[in-house]
Design an enzyme around this catalytic site. Structure first.
Site, PDB file in Angstrom:
ATOM      1  N   GLY A  46      52.009 -20.561 -31.117  1.00 34.60           N
ATOM      2  CA  GLY A  46      52.836 -20.012 -30.351  1.00 34.60           C
ATOM      3  C   GLY A  46      51.881 -19.136 -29.110  1.00 34.60           C
ATOM      4  N   GLN A  51      50.297 -12.642 -23.219  1.00 38.48           N
ATOM      5  CA  GLN A  51      48.531 -13.039 -23.407  1.00 38.48           C
ATOM      6  C   GLN A  51      48.081 -13.539 -22.369  1.00 38.48           C
ATOM      7  OE1 GLN A  51      50.316 -14.756 -27.522  1.00 38.48           O
ATOM      8  NE2 GLN A  51      48.500 -14.142 -28.211  1.00 38.48           N
ATOM      9  N   CYS A  97      46.349 -14.184 -34.428  1.00 45.31           N
ATOM     10  CA  CYS A  97      47.419 -14.209 -33.345  1.00 45.31           C
ATOM     11  C   CYS A  97      45.666 -14.580 -32.003  1.00 45.31           C
ATOM     12  CB  CYS A  97      47.267 -13.266 -33.288  1.00 45.31           C
ATOM     13  SG  CYS A  97      48.446 -12.539 -31.544  1.00 45.31           S
ATOM     14  N   LEU A  98      45.468 -15.441 -30.684  1.00 43.60           N
ATOM     15  CA  LEU A  98      44.856 -15.774 -30.709  1.00 43.60           C
ATOM     16  C   LEU A  98      44.890 -15.098 -29.677  1.00 43.60           C
ATOM     17  CD1 LEU A  98      46.664 -18.546 -28.467  1.00 43.60           C
ATOM     18  CD2 LEU A  98      44.774 -18.893 -29.665  1.00 43.60           C
ATOM     19  N   HIS A 139      56.777 -13.679 -34.332  1.00 50.70           N
ATOM     20  CA  HIS A 139      56.055 -12.997 -34.201  1.00 50.70           C
ATOM     21  C   HIS A 139      55.712 -13.121 -32.621  1.00 50.70           C
ATOM     22  CE1 HIS A 139      51.310 -13.224 -33.925  1.00 50.70           C
ATOM     23  NE2 HIS A 139      50.938 -13.428 -32.851  1.00 50.70           N
ATOM     24  N   GLU A 140      56.197 -14.203 -31.757  1.00 44.09           N
ATOM     25  CA  GLU A 140      56.001 -14.653 -30.766  1.00 44.09           C
ATOM     26  C   GLU A 140      56.642 -13.313 -29.913  1.00 44.09           C
ATOM     27  OE1 GLU A 140      53.495 -15.660 -28.975  1.00 44.09           O
ATOM     28  OE2 GLU A 140      53.027 -16.660 -31.318  1.00 44.09           O
ATOM     29  N   HIS A 143      55.825  -9.846 -29.275  1.00 44.68           N
ATOM     30  CA  HIS A 143      55.224  -9.309 -28.196  1.00 44.68           C
ATOM     31  C   HIS A 143      55.770  -8.916 -26.593  1.00 44.68           C
ATOM     32  CE1 HIS A 143      50.923 -10.935 -29.599  1.00 44.68           C
ATOM     33  NE2 HIS A 143      51.172 -12.582 -30.015  1.00 44.68           N
TER      34      HIS A 143
HETATM   35 CO    CO Z   1      50.453 -13.402 -30.947  1.00 46.80          CO
END
Ligand code: CO
Length: 178
Positions: A46, A51, A97-98, A139-140, A143
């Site tokens: 995701g 991000q 998470c990236l 989660h996304e 963000h």
């Molecule tokens: Co993330």
């Protein structure tokens, strides 16, 4: 398609509240394509627009981002996603998470969510998600409001994770210098 620069913690852009998308044009679709490409290259399941430095309410997800079997992939683009219903039941799942590389922690999420969104072609859609897709979506979507999964942890667990992240960043810097 091109791979976008990924913003990592503690970049302030990760804490911004994103704006709704109101223009559906080629520029938006190019961004969606590039976000998906970036997500696959960085081996995520995701990715949210902040991000990659864009404060718009856009996410891409794939609960099965396999490199070995491209036909098994299930890419989704969600514009202005909104959780319109969630189950009472919750589940614990180890998330990463990236934007916080190499770290993971158990987070409590709703087991199922219903999400309203606009798709790649500009059509309104609704999805009832369970299992890993439900977790990725929560989660996304977090963000887009400047919320990271570490915000769901106890203060003790969060500070431990952030210390490990700092150590990782220092080691990476060290490697680059050598
Ligand atoms: Co993330």
């Amino acid at each position: 398609m091109s791979v976008l620069k990924l913003y990592e913690y503690p970049s302030p852009i990760l804490r911004e509240k994103c704006e709704k998308v109101s223009v559906f044009d080629d520029e938006l679709r190019i961004l969606l394509d590039n976000m998906l490409e970036t997500m696959y290259v960085d081996k995520g399941c995701g990715l949210a627009a902040p991000q990659v430095g864009i404060t718009k309410r856009i996410i891409v997800v794939d609960p099965n981002p396999s490199d070995d079997d491209l036909s098994a992939r299930q890419p989704m683009h969600l514009i202005n996603p909104e959780i319109i219903w969630h189950s009472e039941e919750t589940v614990l799942f180890k998330e990463g998470c990236l934007s916080l590389p190499e770290q993971r922690a158990d987070v409590e999420r709703y087991e199922r969510v219903r999400v309203h969104y606009i798709d790649y072609d500009g059509n309104e859609q609704e999805i009832l998600a369970d299992d890993i897709l439900s977790i990725i979506l929560q989660h996304e979507i977090d963000h887009l409001d400047g919320i990271l999964y570490i915000d769901h942890l106890s203060q003790l667990k969060r500070s431990r994770l952030l210390k490990k992240l700092e150590k990782y960043y220092n080691e990476e810097k060290h490697k680059k210098v050598e």
